[in-house]
Scaffold this motif. Structure first.
Motif, short mmCIF file in Angstrom:
data_model
loop_
_atom_site.label_atom_id
_atom_site.label_comp_id
_atom_site.label_asym_id
_atom_site.label_seq_id
_atom_site.Cartn_x
_atom_site.Cartn_y
_atom_site.Cartn_z
N THR A 99 16.24 59.56 49.75
CA THR A 99 15.38 59.65 48.57
C THR A 99 13.99 59.09 48.89
OG1 THR A 99 16.02 57.45 47.76
CG2 THR A 99 17.40 59.32 47.08
N ASN A 100 13.07 59.27 47.91
CA ASN A 100 11.72 58.71 48.00
C ASN A 100 11.07 59.09 49.33
OD1 ASN A 100 9.41 57.26 47.36
ND2 ASN A 100 10.30 55.27 47.90
N ALA A 151 13.67 64.86 48.46
CA ALA A 151 14.95 64.30 48.86
C ALA A 151 15.75 65.33 49.66
CB ALA A 151 15.75 63.85 47.64
N GLU A 208 14.49 64.51 43.93
CA GLU A 208 15.44 63.40 43.92
C GLU A 208 16.35 63.49 42.70
OE1 GLU A 208 15.38 58.53 43.59
OE2 GLU A 208 13.74 59.56 44.64
N ARG A 266 20.41 63.79 43.07
CA ARG A 266 21.28 62.72 42.58
C ARG A 266 22.40 63.30 41.72
NH1 ARG A 266 20.17 57.49 43.42
NH2 ARG A 266 18.09 56.87 44.17
N ASP A 311 16.66 54.87 50.87
CA ASP A 311 15.32 55.00 50.29
C ASP A 311 14.32 55.02 51.45
OD1 ASP A 311 12.78 54.54 49.17
OD2 ASP A 311 13.63 53.39 47.50
#
Length: 541
Positions: free
Chosen positions: A9-10, A25, A39, A43, A54
């Motif tokens: 992510t990020n 992501a 993201e 998720r 991250d």
């Protein structure tokens, strides 16, 4: 414990797909790319058991693929003599490091050195057999020229290879001799390739377990700079044995395409040799593939690649060819008919034209399906780019070599040869040629960041520009080291881009190669390297 599901992510995820799409992501499941996207969406797709990393805003790209590397030879650098010039600046310095190394060897054991370039030392000359005898009196010794196409042997090495006054020059090779017919120690082409292979095999066969350790250690160095795939551009029979042993022991941590040569480096390809055909066609594994064959069309020493210059309106041939045009055409047609992918080495425009003629015959006979590769094109014509694009030929180029030896290639081109360009990757891309970047290591650095920087900056180590109009963009350099290299290796269905279903071979970088400055591109660091979704390298903080 192996992670079955991982969510990154990020991140700035540069997928290097057809649209060069960018996402936030990426989701990995069981070693493959499950999805790329936002993201929030990923998720929702990820299970509760997914590990989450991250990236802290860092850039994620596909793993780099070096489609033309000599890993099996380069892996043995720790047990050979580092004769790199620079930093060594004189013949005395070169001879001293050889002396220091050989003084610790068992009598009779082969020794070799690498990285020597006579143009970079004060004396501007090569060592003689007698100088090498003095520093290696008890061991056969062979110093490989930086070009790989020449080398320098002491008397024990010449005798071990059976090179005497009565020995004729073999096909594709040469033995430099003095006024009395005695070998000076300088060997060229296939003769140099034979000595290089003998010295390599002597070490490998004495300790296969250590040879596998050296190969695995080299692979870890590659992983640290972001290489998740490599093509070894001249695998001999013993080289194939080394890769087989490493793979079976689970010690080949990146994908490897074997591009098979003959029995030794530069050896003439014999498609009637069933052992060679069996080696090429041997069934691959998840990490180790074959199916491709290397053919050398021109050589680099003592003159240049095969080049056609123009003087007063007349064509002048310079350099040395290994084959005539008909032989190249026959090899190309027969190999393709046997289901073998072709990887053909051509440094000069004459050699390139020979290959294009051969490849045109292959396309007329077998259509567009076979992968046809042309390696190097150090001195080429822009007109050749159009024909390469029309024939759908992959160019595997080495722009990184411009930094150390771009001046050598400029010298090969000659004065007032405006039809010739040095490593003309810009011209090739503009004509529609699919261009991959590769290192040709150990002839040059294996760092993709260094090579991409040189391709963008076109700067020689002296600070002089090498044909700056042939520079590429950072985005083009990234594609050349990922999806294009995968296509040239016949593996684009499984790696080279971050797309659903492909292997999760990817990198987390400390900066974005597409937005950082040119100088910062050279300083790019790989923070994490993943192979099949597993963390294979992590940079120390």
């Amino acid at each position: 414990m192996e992670v079955q599901e991982l969510l990154i992510t990020n991140a700035v995820v540069r997928s290097v797909d057809d649209d060069d799409s960018v996402h936030g992501a990426v989701l990995i499941e069981s070693g493959s790319i499950a999805a790329v996207g936002s993201e929030a969406n990923l998720r929702l797709k990820a299970s509760n058991q997914a590990a989450v990393f991250d990236a802290g805003g860092r850039t994620v790209v596909p793993g780099f693929i070096d489609a033309h590397n000599h890993m099996s030879f380069a892996a043995f650098a720790p047990v050979t003599v580092n004769c790199m010039t620079p930093p060594l600046a004189s013949m005395d310095e070169v001879l001293e490091v050889i002396r220091a190394h050989c003084s610790n060897l068992v009598r009779g054991q082969w020794a070799s050195g690498f990285g020597f370039d006579m143009s970079k030392i004060r004396e501007k000359r090569t060592p003689s057999r007698y100088e090498l005898d003095e520093v290696s009196p008890n061991n056969p010794f062979f110093l490989v020229d930086v070009s790989g196409h020449a080398g320098y042997a002491n008397t024990a090495a010449l005798e071990a290879a059976g090179i005497t006054q009565c020995t004729p020059d073999p096909w594709g090779g040469g033995v430099e001799r003095d006024g009395h017919g005695l070998a000076t120690g300088t060997l060229m082409g296939t003769t140099a390739g034979l000595l290089n292979s003998i010295s390599w095999e002597d070490y490998a066969e004495r300790d296969w377990d250590h040879a596998v350790e050296l190969l695995e250690s080299k692979a870890k160095q590659y992983l640290a700079v972001g290489l998740t795939g490599v093509g070894d551009a001249c695998v001999t029979a013993k080289g194939a044995e080394l890769y087989r042993r490493a793979d079976e022991a689970g010690r080949l941590p990146l994908t490897m395409q074997q591009i098979h040569g003959g029995d030794f480096l530069f050896d003439r390809q014999d498609l009637g040799n069933h052992a060679v055909l069996e080696r090429i066609h041997r069934k691959g594994t998840r990490m180790l593939r074959g199916g491709a064959m290397k053919v050398f069309v021109d050589r680099a020493y003592p003159d240049s690649g095969a080049i056609h210059q123009i003087h007063d309106g007349c064509v002048k041939h310079v350099g040395t060819n290994f084959y005539n045009p008909r032989e190249v055409r026959d090899i190309a047609l027969r190999a393709t008919g046997l289901g073998i992918d072709l990887v053909v080495h051509a440094m000069g425009n004459c050699a390139i034209d020979i290959i294009l003629d051969a490849y045109e015959a292959v396309r007329e006979t077998f259509g567009r399906q076979p992968v046809l590769r042309l390696e190097h094109a150090f001195v080429a014509e822009t007109r050749q780019a159009t024909r390469m694009a029309e024939l759908d030929i992959d160019l595997v180029a080495n722009p990184g070599l411009a930094h150390n030896v771009g001046d050598l290639f400029s010298g090969w081109r000659g004065e007032n040869q405006n039809h010739l360009k040095v490593i003309p990757v810009r011209s090739m891309i503009d004509a529609g040629v699919r261009v991959s970047f590769a290192s040709d290591h150990p002839a040059g650095t294996f760092s993709p960041a260094e090579i991409m920087w040189t391709a963008v900056a076109r700067r020689h180590l002296t600070g002089v520009s090498i044909e700056p109009e042939e520079a590429v963009t950072a985005a083009e350099a990234l594609r050349a080291f990922t999806i294009h290299a995968a296509q040239a290796s016949g593996r684009d269905s499984e790696e080279g881009s971050l797309e659903k279903g492909k292997r999760a071979n990817f990198l987390v970088l400390d900066r974005d190669p597409l937005t950082c400055t040119t100088d910062d591109l050279r300083r790019l660091q790989v923070d994490r390297t993943y192979v099949d979704g597993r963390l294979a390298h992590q940079r120390a903080e």
